[in-house]
Design a protein around this motif. Structure first.
Motif, PDB file in Angstrom:
ATOM      1  N   GLY A 161      -7.899  18.133 102.315  1.00 48.89           N
ATOM      2  CA  GLY A 161      -8.404  18.877 103.458  1.00 48.89           C
ATOM      3  C   GLY A 161      -7.490  18.891 104.670  1.00 48.89           C
ATOM      4  O   GLY A 161      -7.878  19.389 105.725  1.00 48.89           O
ATOM      5  N   ARG A 162      -6.276  18.358 104.538  1.00 49.14           N
ATOM      6  CA  ARG A 162      -5.319  18.316 105.641  1.00 49.14           C
ATOM      7  C   ARG A 162      -4.022  18.990 105.210  1.00 49.14           C
ATOM      8  O   ARG A 162      -3.746  19.128 104.012  1.00 49.14           O
ATOM      9  N   PRO A 163      -3.187  19.397 106.178  1.00 47.65           N
ATOM     10  CA  PRO A 163      -1.885  19.971 105.798  1.00 47.65           C
ATOM     11  C   PRO A 163      -1.088  18.978 104.957  1.00 47.65           C
ATOM     12  O   PRO A 163      -1.092  17.775 105.216  1.00 47.65           O
ATOM     13  N   THR A 164      -0.414  19.486 103.940  1.00 44.83           N
ATOM     14  CA  THR A 164       0.462  18.641 103.139  1.00 44.83           C
ATOM     15  C   THR A 164       1.626  18.148 104.010  1.00 44.83           C
ATOM     16  O   THR A 164       1.881  18.661 105.086  1.00 44.83           O
ATOM     17  N   VAL A 165       2.336  17.144 103.532  1.00 47.82           N
ATOM     18  CA  VAL A 165       3.357  16.505 104.368  1.00 47.82           C
ATOM     19  C   VAL A 165       4.458  17.486 104.763  1.00 47.82           C
ATOM     20  O   VAL A 165       4.906  17.493 105.917  1.00 47.82           O
ATOM     21  N   HIS A 166       4.875  18.334 103.830  1.00 45.44           N
ATOM     22  CA  HIS A 166       5.956  19.261 104.193  1.00 45.44           C
ATOM     23  C   HIS A 166       5.486  20.318 105.185  1.00 45.44           C
ATOM     24  O   HIS A 166       6.297  20.905 105.902  1.00 45.44           O
ATOM     25  N   LYS A 167       4.167  20.560 105.263  1.00 40.04           N
ATOM     26  CA  LYS A 167       3.628  21.479 106.264  1.00 40.04           C
ATOM     27  C   LYS A 167       3.434  20.778 107.607  1.00 40.04           C
ATOM     28  O   LYS A 167       3.677  21.351 108.663  1.00 40.04           O
ATOM     29  N   ALA A 168       2.984  19.550 107.566  1.00 40.71           N
ATOM     30  CA  ALA A 168       2.752  18.795 108.803  1.00 40.71           C
ATOM     31  C   ALA A 168       4.072  18.364 109.451  1.00 40.71           C
ATOM     32  O   ALA A 168       4.144  18.208 110.678  1.00 40.71           O
ATOM     33  N   PHE A 169       5.105  18.170 108.638  1.00 36.14           N
ATOM     34  CA  PHE A 169       6.408  17.730 109.159  1.00 36.14           C
ATOM     35  C   PHE A 169       7.458  18.781 108.793  1.00 36.14           C
ATOM     36  O   PHE A 169       7.584  19.782 109.463  1.00 36.14           O
ATOM     37  N   ASP A 170       8.167  18.567 107.718  1.00 32.22           N
ATOM     38  CA  ASP A 170       9.131  19.546 107.195  1.00 32.22           C
ATOM     39  C   ASP A 170       9.496  19.105 105.783  1.00 32.22           C
ATOM     40  O   ASP A 170       9.183  17.983 105.372  1.00 32.22           O
ATOM     41  N   GLU A 171      10.168  19.975 105.040  1.00 31.54           N
ATOM     42  CA  GLU A 171      10.406  19.702 103.631  1.00 31.54           C
ATOM     43  C   GLU A 171      11.320  18.495 103.424  1.00 31.54           C
ATOM     44  O   GLU A 171      11.058  17.649 102.554  1.00 31.54           O
ATOM     45  N   ALA A 172      12.391  18.399 104.218  1.00 30.66           N
ATOM     46  CA  ALA A 172      13.308  17.272 104.058  1.00 30.66           C
ATOM     47  C   ALA A 172      12.613  15.943 104.345  1.00 30.66           C
ATOM     48  O   ALA A 172      12.785  14.957 103.612  1.00 30.66           O
ATOM     49  N   THR A 173      11.792  15.904 105.399  1.00 28.57           N
ATOM     50  CA  THR A 173      11.060  14.677 105.721  1.00 28.57           C
ATOM     51  C   THR A 173      10.070  14.339 104.626  1.00 28.57           C
ATOM     52  O   THR A 173       9.870  13.157 104.297  1.00 28.57           O
TER      53      THR A 173
END
Length: 308
Positions: free
Chosen positions: A107-119
């Motif tokens: 139910g939350r943004p995935t990590v690459h959406k919340a941060f960025d793909e490299a992170t």
């Protein structure tokens, strides 16, 4: 008196709370002894991936299996938390644009959406290596042989012949490398590697910590395999029947990509029947442990009957 189902759900909730506290400590901002620093953006991404969500089924299985052998406390909690970190790493990488390209997780943004793909890639890498660091730490178990068995088992379950290999087969099943036509046996192998191997090891880890003998470990391995297979069949059913809002992630992905599942091969009713048979197989594997294994019996029913 609380029903057995009520007791199980209460226990699952208690373990999830304990695991959350343990993960919070493991993913603190402060650098540990031997570390030079914990980069703020990276640890924030790791915390986003691992904290505040999930049923914590894998650590639950480790902790409850260890309890069969009267092994409780920091060892099973740390081991289960390590397995959960490994699982969270797999979700971070699974969600990447080059893999499943998902925007939502729990139910939350995935990590690459919340941060960025490299992170996101680095966060997954760091979660994975932290899992092995925890298992190798004497704080998890004073016996170096036990720690080595845990590290070996997690590496085997999560690597080439387990979860990562299963993910490669999954990409091939989507037709990325040419036309794909999966037999029922192909689907079962893919699912046992991608999903089942880590669930099975979650049970085995508890047996390792509990110093279980060979016979007990083989029975628990059979239980874990049946539970892992039931989990994936139930997941395939949910992907067709549940809403994205209920699951907290996109549904219908396999159908969109034309990837066959057991639902396609067996039909919806056949898949549900298969799930029931797997529950029976798991229950049979637990017979040598008598009433002491009641929580594990409830766990496989929970896996098969869950709605999210």
């Amino acid at each position: 008196m609380m029903s057995s189902t009520g007791s199980f759900m209460a226990r699952l909730s208690d373990v999830a709370r304990d695991v959350e506290v343990c993960l919070e400590a493991l993913l603190s901002n402060e650098a540990r002894s031997g570390e030079m620093a914990r980069p703020e953006r990276l640890i924030s991404a790791m915390r986003h991936a691992a904290l505040g969500g999930g049923k914590r089924l894998r650590p639950f299985l480790t902790i409850e299996t260890a309890r069969l052998f009267s092994r409780e406390g920091a060892g099973p909690l740390r081991s289960g938390s390590a397995i959960e970190l490994l699982h969270c790493y797999s979700l971070v990488h699974d969600d990447l644009p080059s893999m499943d390209d998902d925007d939502l997780r729990r139910g939350r943004p995935t990590v690459h959406k919340a941060f960025d793909e490299a992170t996101a890639i680095l966060a997954g890498d760091a979660l994975q290596t932290l899992a092995f660091e925890i298992l190798a730490d004497p704080a998890t178990d004073p016996d170096a042989v036990v720690r080595a068995e845990l590290v070996f088992g997690l590496a085997r379950a999560s690597g080439l012949g387990g979860m990562v290999g299963g993910q490669q087969l999954d990409l091939a099943a989507e037709g990325r490398y040419g036309p794909a036509s999966l037999s029922e046996a192909d689907i079962r192998r893919l699912q046992m590697m991608k999903t089942g191997a880590l669930l099975t090891f979650s049970v085995e880890a508890g047996a390792i910590l509990g110093r279980a003998d060979t016979t007990a470990r083989e029975a628990l391995r059979a239980y874990g395999r049946a539970l892992g297979a039931a989990f994936q069949v139930a997941d395939d059913i949910l992907d067709r029947e549940a809403s994205a809002e209920a699951l907290g992630k996109r549904t219908g992905k396999d159908l969109e990509k034309g990837k066959a599942t057991l639902v396609d091969h067996l039909g919806m009713e056949g898949a549900k029947r298969e799930c029931r048979h797997l529950v029976e197989d798991a229950q049979t594997a637990l017979e040598p442990f008598g009433p002491d294994a009641q929580i594990l019996r409830e766990a496989v029913r929970f896996v098969a009957e869950r709605e999210v």
